[in-house]
Write a protein that holds these residues in place. Structure first.
Motif, mmCIF file in Angstrom:
data_model
loop_
_atom_site.group_PDB
_atom_site.id
_atom_site.type_symbol
_atom_site.label_atom_id
_atom_site.label_comp_id
_atom_site.label_asym_id
_atom_site.label_seq_id
_atom_site.Cartn_x
_atom_site.Cartn_y
_atom_site.Cartn_z
ATOM 1 N N UNK A 146 -41.693 17.010 28.334
ATOM 2 C CA UNK A 146 -42.874 17.528 29.034
ATOM 3 C C UNK A 146 -44.112 17.708 28.156
ATOM 4 N N UNK A 147 -43.983 18.289 26.995
ATOM 5 C CA UNK A 147 -45.158 18.618 26.182
ATOM 6 C C UNK A 147 -45.363 17.705 24.975
ATOM 7 N N UNK A 148 -44.589 16.624 24.886
ATOM 8 C CA UNK A 148 -44.727 15.702 23.765
ATOM 9 C C UNK A 148 -45.911 14.758 23.967
ATOM 10 N N UNK A 149 -46.274 14.101 22.885
ATOM 11 C CA UNK A 149 -47.362 13.140 22.885
ATOM 12 C C UNK A 149 -46.979 11.908 23.704
ATOM 13 N N UNK A 150 -47.971 11.280 24.325
ATOM 14 C CA UNK A 150 -47.773 10.070 25.112
ATOM 15 C C UNK A 150 -47.967 8.864 24.201
ATOM 16 N N UNK A 151 -47.071 7.887 24.324
ATOM 17 C CA UNK A 151 -47.149 6.659 23.540
ATOM 18 C C UNK A 151 -47.170 5.450 24.475
ATOM 19 N N UNK A 152 -47.869 4.404 24.061
ATOM 20 C CA UNK A 152 -47.944 3.163 24.834
ATOM 21 C C UNK A 152 -46.905 2.172 24.328
ATOM 22 N N UNK A 153 -46.319 1.452 25.263
ATOM 23 C CA UNK A 153 -45.381 0.366 24.956
ATOM 24 C C UNK A 153 -46.114 -0.931 25.290
ATOM 25 N N UNK A 154 -46.255 -1.810 24.286
ATOM 26 C CA UNK A 154 -47.003 -3.045 24.499
ATOM 27 C C UNK A 154 -46.147 -4.306 24.405
ATOM 28 N N UNK A 155 -44.923 -4.156 23.889
ATOM 29 C CA UNK A 155 -44.073 -5.334 23.721
ATOM 30 C C UNK A 155 -42.602 -4.911 23.683
ATOM 31 N N UNK A 156 -41.728 -5.903 23.782
ATOM 32 C CA UNK A 156 -40.295 -5.625 23.689
ATOM 33 C C UNK A 156 -39.937 -5.071 22.317
ATOM 34 N N UNK A 157 -40.660 -5.488 21.292
ATOM 35 C CA UNK A 157 -40.377 -4.962 19.951
ATOM 36 C C UNK A 157 -40.709 -3.468 19.874
ATOM 37 N N UNK A 158 -41.718 -3.018 20.637
ATOM 38 C CA UNK A 158 -42.006 -1.582 20.701
ATOM 39 C C UNK A 158 -40.824 -0.827 21.306
ATOM 40 N N UNK A 159 -40.228 -1.402 22.358
ATOM 41 C CA UNK A 159 -39.066 -0.768 23.004
ATOM 42 C C UNK A 159 -37.926 -0.660 21.996
ATOM 43 N N UNK A 160 -37.648 -1.754 21.311
ATOM 44 C CA UNK A 160 -36.562 -1.759 20.334
ATOM 45 C C UNK A 160 -36.822 -0.755 19.209
ATOM 46 N N UNK A 161 -38.081 -0.671 18.768
ATOM 47 C CA UNK A 161 -38.448 0.277 17.714
ATOM 48 C C UNK A 161 -38.190 1.711 18.173
ATOM 49 N N UNK A 162 -38.554 2.041 19.420
ATOM 50 C CA UNK A 162 -38.342 3.382 19.955
ATOM 51 C C UNK A 162 -36.851 3.690 20.132
ATOM 52 N N UNK A 163 -36.098 2.701 20.608
ATOM 53 C CA UNK A 163 -34.658 2.907 20.775
ATOM 54 C C UNK A 163 -34.036 3.253 19.444
#
Length: 170
Positions: A146-163
């Protein structure tokens, strides 16, 4: 380069909405259906420039239930329509049809953006690594809680990095 190309493609449909949950029928009048939806959410039907049905791939029964009506609106009207639709619950009864389902309005996405949104949801939200995944103005956004920072996902590599990052934190 691919990200930039998808951003340009998404920009071309920034005034476009998709409406799902409208069963397809023979001899349907899309203008009348969309006029009723516009009236139900108190929006000006003169905002509409173009209406058509986008067919999905699959069997006849899948097409009947998954086809989407697309409408292009005057510039700057899309967000008003989306906000108005969020404020009320639309059912097929609004357009004079029987049924228990819901009618949903959403912003139109390019196939690449729609795929990336699906991938983000399935790998981050469905696995409970983040609490929120959504798309706004063609941008895929995530928030861990709820109170965390918002991040943008721009590519599949961003998804993998977050995972990877979020699994290492757990």
């Amino acid at each position: 380069m691919q990200i930039k190309l998808n951003t340009l493609e998404q920009g071309k449909i920034e005034n476009t909405l998709e409406i799902s949950g409208i069963p397809k029928e023979q001899q349907e009048n899309l203008s009348e259906i969309v006029r009723k939806i516009g009236n139900a959410i108190n929006q000006d039907n003169n905002d509409i420039k173009k209406i058509y049905r986008k067919e999905s791939k699959g069997s006849a029964s899948q097409k009947r239930h998954s086809s989407v009506v697309v409408l292009t609106l005057r510039e700057g009207c899309r967000d008003k329509w989306l906000e108005a639709a969020k404020a009320c619950s639309l059912s097929p009864r609004v357009i004079g049809k029987d049924g228990e389902g819901r009618i949903h309005l959403r912003e139109a996405l390019t196939p690449a953006t729609a795929y990336l949104l699906w991938k983000t949801k399935s790998e981050l939200k469905d696995t409970n690594l983040v609490q929120f995944v959504w798309c706004k103005r063609g941008n895929i956004l995530i928030r861990k809680s709820e109170n965390d920072k918002i991040f943008a996902i721009r590519s599949e590599s961003d998804v993998e990095k977050w995972v990877t990052a979020l699994k290492n934190k757990a």
